[in-house]
Design an enzyme around this catalytic site. Structure first.
Site, short mmCIF file in Angstrom:
data_model
loop_
_atom_site.label_atom_id
_atom_site.label_comp_id
_atom_site.label_asym_id
_atom_site.label_seq_id
_atom_site.Cartn_x
_atom_site.Cartn_y
_atom_site.Cartn_z
CD GLU A 26 -1.11 0.68 3.65
OE1 GLU A 26 -1.58 1.82 3.49
OE2 GLU A 26 -1.30 0.02 4.69
CB VAL A 109 -5.88 -1.81 4.22
CG1 VAL A 109 -6.36 -3.26 4.10
CG2 VAL A 109 -4.57 -1.72 5.00
CG ASP A 141 -13.62 6.58 12.72
OD1 ASP A 141 -13.49 5.80 11.76
OD2 ASP A 141 -12.79 7.46 12.99
CB ALA A 144 -13.86 1.66 4.20
CG ASP A 145 -8.65 -0.59 5.96
OD1 ASP A 145 -8.85 0.01 4.89
OD2 ASP A 145 -7.69 -0.35 6.72
CE LYS A 162 0.30 1.46 14.47
NZ LYS A 162 0.51 2.44 13.42
N1 PSU Z 1 -2.91 1.58 10.66
C1 PSU Z 1 -1.59 1.62 10.83
N2 PSU Z 1 -0.83 2.26 9.91
C2 PSU Z 1 -1.35 2.82 8.81
C3 PSU Z 1 -2.77 2.74 8.61
C4 PSU Z 1 -3.50 2.10 9.56
O1 PSU Z 1 -1.10 1.10 11.81
O2 PSU Z 1 -0.62 3.40 7.98
C5 PSU Z 1 -3.39 3.29 7.35
C6 PSU Z 1 -3.70 2.15 6.37
O3 PSU Z 1 -3.54 2.63 5.04
C7 PSU Z 1 -5.15 1.85 6.64
C8 PSU Z 1 -5.69 3.24 6.93
O4 PSU Z 1 -5.83 1.23 5.57
O5 PSU Z 1 -4.65 3.87 7.67
C9 PSU Z 1 -6.97 3.20 7.71
O6 PSU Z 1 -7.47 4.49 7.80
P1 PSU Z 1 -8.97 4.73 8.34
O7 PSU Z 1 -8.90 4.34 9.80
O8 PSU Z 1 -9.21 6.19 8.11
O9 PSU Z 1 -9.85 3.83 7.53
MN MN Z 2 -12.31 6.24 9.90
#
Ligand code: PSU
Ligand code: MN
Length: 305
Positions: A26, A109, A141, A144-145, A162
């Site tokens: 990614e 992701v 929140d 979408a992953d 995390k």
């Molecule tokens: N978690 C991590 N490192 C990252 C991300 C998530 O530990 O770099 C990034 C990845 O690209 C993941 C995105 O798909 O953040 C998720 O963002 P959101 O929570 O806004 O969907």
């Molecule tokens: Mn989000």
């Protein structure tokens, strides 16, 4: 049917022609997940580890109206140097808009899975996935992953999610969505910087070939979606959970008091945790991404065999 807006690097297109194993990578981790210049060093190093493990790396990003499957070194450098506010953070919802507007976008992701599947790539290595955020019962929140894992047939190798997220809720949503969560080589769900989250992983496999076989079996059964393979950080790079908990709590409190929301939440927390641990979180992050690249290459090799 219109042509897909895919541009393959020379290396990836040669690998496809020869049926060699390919691992998708990614780009949001480069633009929004790590600071410059470590992001560039790590992007190059992850690609080198994939090659050394017998597969071809395909870092994915959107540039000038095309989805690039595999970036050359100049493109990797450009992406790593561009300030995060000038790069779109692409998930399923943003991908087509970014393409038709000719903008630059880094794939999360979710978006990397979509692009990898379009390119015929079955395996993808990253650091951590998005999940259910703490307080999701009021903020709604949820990354979408998670939904993407239920839709798109790619095996994603991550070191867990995390502790900035709500891990029990993340597991519940994955279960509801029918996503296999497979811990590699241990019973516990890993927690990114730490090997053990204190939660049991729903499934365990100890062998890369079996993970590839399980993906094939899902296809045979007509089950949509991918698999989440959670690979614990190497012992020598681990940061104990007791060290990370107060750091994560502080970062979360700051995000709340500064009213950080939506797409900005994950990048804000990652940056604050980096500062609060004086870079130690980044060293661990780098070690686990490299470790995931090795496992992903082994799974891709099993698919290719
Ligand atoms: N978690 C991590 N490192 C990252 C991300 C998530 O530990 O770099 C990034 C990845 O690209 C993941 C995105 O798909 O953040 C998720 O963002 P959101 O929570 O806004 O969907
Ligand atoms: Mn989000």
């Amino acid at each position: 049917m219109t042509q897909l807006p895919l541009t393959f690097s020379a290396e990836v297109s040669a690998a496809k022609a020869k049926g060699q194993p390919i691992v998708a990578l990614e780009s949001t981790i480069i633009t929004h997940g790590m600071p410059y210049p470590q992001n560039l060093e790590v992007a190059r190093e992850v690609e080198a580890v994939v090659r050394a493990s017998g597969a071809i790396p395909a870092t994915i990003a959107v540039m000038a109206g095309r989805i690039h499957i595999g970036l050359d070194d100049a493109q990797l450098q450009t992406l790593a140097e561009t300030p995060p506010e000038e790069v779109m953070k692409l998930s399923r919802a943003d991908l087509s808009a970014c393409l038709v507007q000719g903008r630059t976008g880094a794939t999360t992701v979710a978006a990397t899975m979509i692009c990898a599947a379009l390119a015929g790539i079955r395996v993808f290595a990253t650091g951590g996935i998005g999940g259910v955020h703490r307080g999701a019962e009021s903020s709604f929140d949820i990354s979408a992953d998670l939904q993407e894992l239920s839709l798109t047939p790619v095996s994603v190798v991550a070191a867990g999610a995390k502790a900035i997220l709500d891990l029990p809720k993340t597991l519940e949503v994955l279960e509801t969505l029918g996503v296999p969560v497979i811990a590699f080589g241990q019973d516990a769900l890993p927690a990114f910087w730490s090997r053990d989250s204190g939660l049991a992983a729903p499934l365990r496999m100890d062998d890369a070939a079996q993970i590839a076989a399980a993906a094939e079996m899902r296809r045979t059964l007509g089950l949509t979606g991918g698999q989440l393979v959670v690979n614990p950080i190497p012992f020598d790079a681990e940061i104990p959970r007791s060290t990370m908990i107060p750091v994560v709590e502080q970062a979360l409190e700051e995000a709340e008091s500064r009213q950080i929301s939506a797409k900005a939440v994950t990048p804000f927390l990652l940056q604050r945790i980096f500062e609060l641990t004086e870079g130690r979180s980044l060293d661990a992050n780098i070690a686990l991404v490299l470790n995931n690249a090795r496992l992903a290459a082994a799974i891709a090799a099993a698919h290719a065999a």
